[in-house]
Design an enzyme around this catalytic site. Structure first.
Site, PDB file in Angstrom:
ATOM      1  N   HIS A  18     -28.558 -86.891 -15.722  1.00 44.50           N
ATOM      2  CA  HIS A  18     -27.219 -87.258 -15.244  1.00 44.50           C
ATOM      3  C   HIS A  18     -26.923 -86.705 -13.852  1.00 44.50           C
ATOM      4  O   HIS A  18     -26.392 -87.409 -13.007  1.00 44.50           O
ATOM      5  CB  HIS A  18     -26.135 -86.771 -16.217  1.00 44.50           C
ATOM      6  CG  HIS A  18     -26.265 -87.356 -17.586  1.00 44.50           C
ATOM      7  ND1 HIS A  18     -26.976 -86.744 -18.589  1.00 44.50           N
ATOM      8  CD2 HIS A  18     -25.786 -88.513 -18.104  1.00 44.50           C
ATOM      9  CE1 HIS A  18     -26.933 -87.494 -19.670  1.00 44.50           C
ATOM     10  NE2 HIS A  18     -26.219 -88.570 -19.412  1.00 44.50           N
ATOM     11  N   GLU A  91     -26.546 -79.572 -18.215  1.00 49.53           N
ATOM     12  CA  GLU A  91     -27.707 -79.777 -17.337  1.00 49.53           C
ATOM     13  C   GLU A  91     -27.845 -78.637 -16.327  1.00 49.53           C
ATOM     14  O   GLU A  91     -28.963 -78.175 -16.071  1.00 49.53           O
ATOM     15  CB  GLU A  91     -27.624 -81.157 -16.674  1.00 49.53           C
ATOM     16  CG  GLU A  91     -27.765 -82.266 -17.733  1.00 49.53           C
ATOM     17  CD  GLU A  91     -28.061 -83.650 -17.176  1.00 49.53           C
ATOM     18  OE1 GLU A  91     -28.024 -83.839 -15.945  1.00 49.53           O
ATOM     19  OE2 GLU A  91     -28.318 -84.560 -18.000  1.00 49.53           O
ATOM     20  N   ARG A 179       3.712 -87.857 -19.637  1.00 48.64           N
ATOM     21  CA  ARG A 179       4.188 -88.632 -18.479  1.00 48.64           C
ATOM     22  C   ARG A 179       4.658 -89.988 -18.985  1.00 48.64           C
ATOM     23  O   ARG A 179       3.970 -90.634 -19.778  1.00 48.64           O
ATOM     24  CB  ARG A 179       3.053 -88.860 -17.488  1.00 48.64           C
ATOM     25  CG  ARG A 179       2.826 -87.737 -16.508  1.00 48.64           C
ATOM     26  CD  ARG A 179       1.879 -88.195 -15.390  1.00 48.64           C
ATOM     27  NE  ARG A 179       1.921 -87.298 -14.266  1.00 48.64           N
ATOM     28  CZ  ARG A 179       1.146 -86.215 -14.147  1.00 48.64           C
ATOM     29  NH1 ARG A 179       0.268 -85.936 -15.078  1.00 48.64           N
ATOM     30  NH2 ARG A 179       1.262 -85.438 -13.092  1.00 48.64           N
ATOM     31  N   ARG A 234       6.017 -80.515 -12.287  1.00 53.58           N
ATOM     32  CA  ARG A 234       6.502 -81.297 -13.406  1.00 53.58           C
ATOM     33  C   ARG A 234       7.919 -80.967 -13.832  1.00 53.58           C
ATOM     34  O   ARG A 234       8.519 -81.697 -14.607  1.00 53.58           O
ATOM     35  CB  ARG A 234       5.523 -81.162 -14.580  1.00 53.58           C
ATOM     36  CG  ARG A 234       4.137 -81.748 -14.307  1.00 53.58           C
ATOM     37  CD  ARG A 234       4.194 -83.256 -14.090  1.00 53.58           C
ATOM     38  NE  ARG A 234       4.933 -83.907 -15.134  1.00 53.58           N
ATOM     39  CZ  ARG A 234       4.444 -84.216 -16.339  1.00 53.58           C
ATOM     40  NH1 ARG A 234       3.191 -83.943 -16.605  1.00 53.58           N
ATOM     41  NH2 ARG A 234       5.189 -84.806 -17.247  1.00 53.58           N
TER      42      ARG A 234
END
Ligand code: URA
Length: 264
Positions: A18, A91, A179, A234
């Site tokens: 990957h 990995e 949200r 927020r």
């Protein structure tokens, strides 16, 4: 009988599927800095080392190699969310990386935290599914104490302010972070008023990766930390404001550079 667990380290030239890089490509780096966005890796790498070199661009994983205090340091994007962080950690661990520092952006939920402020997470709520593939939900997602402490010490030396505390890592940007400005504007009952509840519990911020990073690294016996720049306040708005992003990320990279330069 308890089965023997043996950590896998791959041969130096083997490029992993990957991330597309090998231990040789990263010059045996044991420290990895992990931003989310592949498009920002070069900018961040050059803040650490103006001679940073590109290694690879594979899927969401863009890698640059830097040298800090004669030490190789990898900067590799993880993309968004916990599943791709888990692949990155698996990995990179096989390539011999031992210390992982996530750098990224976050939405703050406490009134005292402003846009551009930096948050160092000591732990994260596991509001995601990935980390439960590694450890049951009762297992805490905690940052490595030494790495986190040394980042705080480095910030103090540079007179850079940090908010320190527990964050929430959500699998979703919209409903899990409560949200309402998404496509449907709909949030499941279980997330309604969740933001207020997290606030009351003293949590600092929403982001999407730290809890998997913390959980997997502690299960693997590796070190992890997470430091983010606030791009959403927020308590005022659901929207994102990146005007203070560059300055915030410059501070984060200075903190990390100072910490590594001092051999920490
Ligand atoms: N990243 C998040 O996950 N949430 C925000 O609000 C901002 C950045």
């Amino acid at each position: 009988m308890i089965s023997q667990i043996k950590n896998k380290i791959v041969p130096k030239n083997e490029k992993l599927y990957h991330v597309g890089i090998s231990t040789k490509d990263i010059n045996c780096a044991e420290i990895a800095i992990l931003p989310g966005d592949p498009g920002r890796v070069q900018f961040l790498a050059e803040l650490l080392d103006k001679n940073a070199t590109k290694i690879k661009n594979n899927r969401e994983y863009t890698s640059y190699l830097t040298t800090v205090n004669n030490q190789s340091v990898l900067i590799m994007s993880t993309g968004m969310g916990c599943p791709s962080v888990a692949i990155a950690v698996e990995e990179l661990a096989m390539l011999g990386v031992k210390k992982f520092i996530r750098v990224g952006t976050t939405g703050a939920i406490q009134e005292k935290i402003e846009l551009g402020d930096l948050i160092l997470n000591s732990a994260a709520v596991r509001l995601e599914g990935t980390s439960s593939h590694y450890a049951p939900l009762e297992y805490p997602a905690v940052a490595d104490f030494a790495t986190t402490y040394l980042l705080k010490k480095s910030a103090d030396e540079l007179n850079i302010d940090l908010h320190i505390g527990i964050g929430i890592s959500s699998d979703t940007f919209w409903p899990g972070q409560e949200r309402y400005d998404g496509y449907r504007g709909f949030v499941l009952k279980k997330f309604k008023n969740s933001l207020k509840e997290w606030q009351s519990l003293g949590l600092l911020n929403f982001e999407m990766e730290a809890s998997a990073l913390f959980t997997i690294c502690s299960v693997f016996g590796l070190q992890a930390a997470c430091i983010c720049c606030t791009i959403a306040k927020r308590t005022k708005s659901e929207s994102v404001d990146k005007t203070k992003y560059n300055i915030g990320m410059e501070k984060i990279m200075k903190i990390i550079q100072n910490s590594i330069s001092n051999g920490r």
